[in-house]
Design a protein around this motif. Structure first.
Motif, short mmCIF file in Angstrom:
data_model
loop_
_atom_site.label_atom_id
_atom_site.label_comp_id
_atom_site.label_asym_id
_atom_site.label_seq_id
_atom_site.Cartn_x
_atom_site.Cartn_y
_atom_site.Cartn_z
N VAL A 32 4.84 11.76 4.52
CA VAL A 32 4.35 11.61 5.90
C VAL A 32 2.91 11.08 5.89
CG1 VAL A 32 5.86 13.44 6.74
CG2 VAL A 32 3.48 13.98 6.19
N ASP A 33 2.23 11.17 4.76
CA ASP A 33 0.88 10.61 4.66
C ASP A 33 0.89 9.09 4.78
OD1 ASP A 33 0.06 13.20 4.21
OD2 ASP A 33 -0.16 12.98 2.04
N LEU A 34 2.07 8.47 4.66
CA LEU A 34 2.18 7.02 4.79
C LEU A 34 2.36 6.57 6.23
CD1 LEU A 34 4.62 6.28 1.80
CD2 LEU A 34 2.12 6.24 1.78
N PHE A 35 2.65 7.48 7.14
CA PHE A 35 2.94 7.10 8.52
C PHE A 35 1.84 6.26 9.16
CE2 PHE A 35 6.19 10.66 9.69
CZ PHE A 35 7.07 10.15 8.76
N PRO A 36 0.55 6.58 8.98
CA PRO A 36 -0.47 5.73 9.60
C PRO A 36 -0.39 4.28 9.16
CG PRO A 36 -1.44 7.83 8.96
CD PRO A 36 -0.06 7.78 8.36
N LEU A 37 0.02 4.02 7.93
CA LEU A 37 0.16 2.64 7.47
C LEU A 37 1.31 1.95 8.20
CD1 LEU A 37 -0.31 3.20 3.62
CD2 LEU A 37 -2.00 2.35 5.26
N ILE A 38 2.39 2.67 8.45
CA ILE A 38 3.50 2.11 9.21
C ILE A 38 3.06 1.82 10.64
CG2 ILE A 38 5.81 2.58 10.11
CD1 ILE A 38 6.35 4.26 7.64
N LEU A 39 2.32 2.74 11.23
CA LEU A 39 1.86 2.55 12.61
C LEU A 39 0.98 1.32 12.74
CD1 LEU A 39 1.09 6.25 13.65
CD2 LEU A 39 3.11 4.88 14.22
N LEU A 40 0.21 1.01 11.70
CA LEU A 40 -0.63 -0.19 11.75
C LEU A 40 0.21 -1.44 11.97
CD1 LEU A 40 -3.31 0.29 8.92
CD2 LEU A 40 -3.54 0.72 11.38
N TRP A 41 1.39 -1.49 11.36
CA TRP A 41 2.26 -2.66 11.52
C TRP A 41 2.69 -2.80 12.98
CZ3 TRP A 41 7.27 -4.00 12.91
CH2 TRP A 41 7.70 -5.27 12.51
N TYR A 42 3.12 -1.70 13.58
CA TYR A 42 3.56 -1.76 14.97
C TYR A 42 2.40 -2.03 15.92
CZ TYR A 42 8.17 -0.15 13.57
OH TYR A 42 9.42 -0.06 13.00
N LEU A 43 1.25 -1.45 15.64
CA LEU A 43 0.08 -1.68 16.49
C LEU A 43 -0.42 -3.11 16.38
CD1 LEU A 43 -1.78 1.66 15.73
CD2 LEU A 43 -0.81 1.01 17.94
N GLY A 44 -0.07 -3.79 15.30
CA GLY A 44 -0.46 -5.17 15.13
C GLY A 44 0.47 -6.18 15.76
N CYS A 82 0.83 -1.21 0.00
CA CYS A 82 0.00 0.00 0.00
C CYS A 82 0.86 1.25 0.00
CB CYS A 82 -0.93 -0.01 1.21
SG CYS A 82 -2.25 -1.23 1.13
N CYS A 83 1.94 1.24 0.80
CA CYS A 83 2.86 2.38 0.82
C CYS A 83 3.47 2.61 -0.55
CB CYS A 83 3.96 2.16 1.86
SG CYS A 83 3.44 2.34 3.58
N LEU A 84 3.89 1.52 -1.19
CA LEU A 84 4.48 1.64 -2.53
C LEU A 84 3.46 2.17 -3.53
CD1 LEU A 84 6.83 1.17 -4.46
CD2 LEU A 84 6.06 -1.20 -4.72
N ALA A 85 2.24 1.66 -3.46
CA ALA A 85 1.20 2.10 -4.40
C ALA A 85 0.91 3.59 -4.24
CB ALA A 85 -0.07 1.28 -4.20
N VAL A 86 0.78 4.04 -2.98
CA VAL A 86 0.51 5.46 -2.75
C VAL A 86 1.69 6.32 -3.21
CG1 VAL A 86 0.11 7.21 -0.97
CG2 VAL A 86 -1.11 5.02 -0.86
N THR A 87 2.92 5.83 -2.98
CA THR A 87 4.10 6.57 -3.42
C THR A 87 4.12 6.71 -4.93
OG1 THR A 87 5.37 5.81 -1.50
CG2 THR A 87 6.61 6.64 -3.38
N LEU A 88 3.82 5.62 -5.63
CA LEU A 88 3.80 5.66 -7.10
C LEU A 88 2.73 6.62 -7.60
CD1 LEU A 88 4.33 1.88 -7.95
CD2 LEU A 88 6.00 3.73 -8.12
N MET A 89 1.55 6.58 -6.99
CA MET A 89 0.48 7.50 -7.40
C MET A 89 0.87 8.94 -7.11
SD MET A 89 -3.10 5.51 -6.52
CE MET A 89 -2.71 5.13 -4.81
N THR A 90 1.52 9.16 -5.97
CA THR A 90 1.97 10.51 -5.62
C THR A 90 3.00 11.01 -6.62
OG1 THR A 90 1.58 10.09 -3.26
CG2 THR A 90 3.08 11.90 -3.83
N CYS A 91 3.89 10.12 -7.04
CA CYS A 91 4.94 10.52 -7.98
C CYS A 91 4.42 10.75 -9.39
CB CYS A 91 6.06 9.47 -7.99
SG CYS A 91 7.08 9.51 -6.50
N MET A 92 3.18 10.37 -9.66
CA MET A 92 2.59 10.69 -10.96
C MET A 92 1.96 12.09 -10.97
SD MET A 92 1.05 7.14 -12.53
CE MET A 92 0.27 6.48 -11.06
N HIS A 93 2.07 12.80 -9.85
CA HIS A 93 1.64 14.20 -9.79
C HIS A 93 2.76 15.07 -10.34
CE1 HIS A 93 0.42 18.07 -7.89
NE2 HIS A 93 -0.78 17.57 -8.10
#
Length: 410
Positions: A365-377, A340-351
């Motif tokens: 920094v918009d990806l941080f919540p996805l990283i936090l999910l890993w640690y919270l899990g 998901c982080c990679l997909a969002v980064t690729l979409m962001t880079c198409m801007h």
């Protein structure tokens, strides 16, 4: 909250985090000449809120705000960003008029975001030191610190979006229908700040749907979650349709810069050049002077080392596996979240741009919540941040404090 650690220990740790963060912002604005209570000239959200209060959905005399990114459609000027921060600023605009202290507003939302990160780990039963570690890493050891020093339109969207996202995660962790309803409200509102938070919203929705299908949660939770999401989505789509005749158009396509650009706002041609810009190094010359780019970003994990810490945590998990939490109500699979982080980064880079003038790589920094999910899990009793983790966090905070002052002088 779980009782595995004393309430007063968590309260003291959270208060310490917020005091550090607040003091850092106060010192920054003191260096800037005492600007914490000042309006921000780039706060077009307050401008929109003022026009709403006057009964307009467009910006009156928009041609006089040539420094703002305003969309032009059928001869009228419109605020060109998703509208939720303007909604949050409505009571401030009613109270202060044109003198809204948006620098203070964004500082308070930064504090709210730090409290949200801490609250998520507290809710999961983490020790105070672990919860404080991630709150400090996210808000002071990343581009979010610089963003929270200025109440400009771009930064308001990112800081408010992040705060709403982490509080959405917190409410999703609560085992009640009301918790799911508040999670839906916060996560949908986060999309109304930064549209790519739709990925986080979809992950939560799919996870909740799957848990209900397997009988792990009551099915009434689905309705509780869906109603606020639907209401927020309907309101934003109606607002877009009234202004631009399209439920998906919030105005950026009608900015003059994108109207002039043959390849438009999003295009595959932008992908590779933007990806390379996210890998531009920070260097030292023979006089030990730092050199880095201040337009469209530089090496993303230098200003945002949470990515580096996550990578190291993933390697450690592969070598010495620890059990994942069995009751985690949100996705925790590392490959899924990394994808998901990679997909969002690729979409962001198409801007067309990666955020323009900035320190670091602020869009990521918009990806941080996805990283936090890993640690919270992970299990709360899992690996604590060690000496290396705290050292990296401390260096990240110093570098981002430096970056904020550097950009002030620049």
């Amino acid at each position: 909250m779980p009782s595995s650690h004393r309430f007063r220990d968590h309260a003291a740790a959270l208060a310490t985090v917020l005091c550090w963060y607040a003091l850092a912002l106060l010192l920054f604005h003191s260096l800037a000449g005492g600007t914490l209570l000042d309006p921000n000239p780039y706060d077009s959200y307050t401008l929109q809120a003022q026009n709403w209060l006057a009964g307009r959905n467009y910006i009156a005399d928009g041609e006089s705000y040539s420094w703002l990114e305003l969309a032009i459609y059928n001869g009228r000027y419109y605020q060109s960003f998703p509208p939720v921060p303007a909604v949050l600023l409505l009571p401030w605009a009613a109270a202060f008029g044109s003198a809204v202290p948006s620098n203070l507003f964004i500082a308070l939302w930064g504090l709210l975001a730090a409290a949200g990160v801490y609250a998520c780990f507290w809710k999961r039963g983490a020790e105070p030191s672990r919860a404080a570690f991630f709150a400090l890493f996210c808000l002071m050891g990343s581009n979010l610190f610089w963003l929270s020093t200025s109440g400009g339109v771009w930064f308001l969207a990112q800081v408010c979006g992040f705060a709403l996202a982490v509080w959405g995660i917190f409410w999703a962790l609560c085992g009640s229908a009301w918790g799911q309803a508040l999670a839906g409200l916060c996560l949908a509102a986060a999309v109304g700040c930064r549209p790519f938070y739709a990925v986080l919203l979809a992950l939560w929705g799919c996870s909740l749907l799957l848990r209900a299908y397997r009988g792990r949660v009551p099915r009434r939770w689905l309705a509780a979650a869906a109603v606020p999401v639907a209401l927020v989505a309907a309101a934003m789509m109606a607002y877009n349709a009234v202004r631009f005749g399209s439920v998906l158009e919030f105005g950026h396509n009608y900015l003059p810069e994108f109207q002039r650009e043959e390849t438009g706002q999003f295009n595959l041609e932008y992908l590779l050049p933007n990806l390379l810009q996210l890998l531009r190094p920070v260097t030292l010359d023979s006089r030990l002077q730092l050199h880095f780019e201040v337009f469209n970003g530089f090496l993303f994990f230098v200003a945002n080392p949470l990515f580096l810490y996550w990578f190291c945590s993933g390697v450690a998990q592969r070598r010495h596996p620890l059990p994942a939490a069995q009751d985690a109500p949100l996705p925790r699979n590392g490959l899924l979240l990394a994808g998901c982080c990679l997909a969002v980064t690729l979409m962001t880079c198409m801007h067309r741009t990666l955020g323009g003038w900035q320190f670091g790589a602020r869009y990521l920094v918009d990806l941080f919540p996805l990283i936090l999910l890993w640690y919270l899990g992970r299990e709360p009793s899992g690996r604590r941040p060690g000496t290396g983790g705290w050292a990296l966090c401390g260096m990240a905070m110093l570098f981002n404090l430096y970056g904020a002052v550097y950009m002030l002088n620049a």
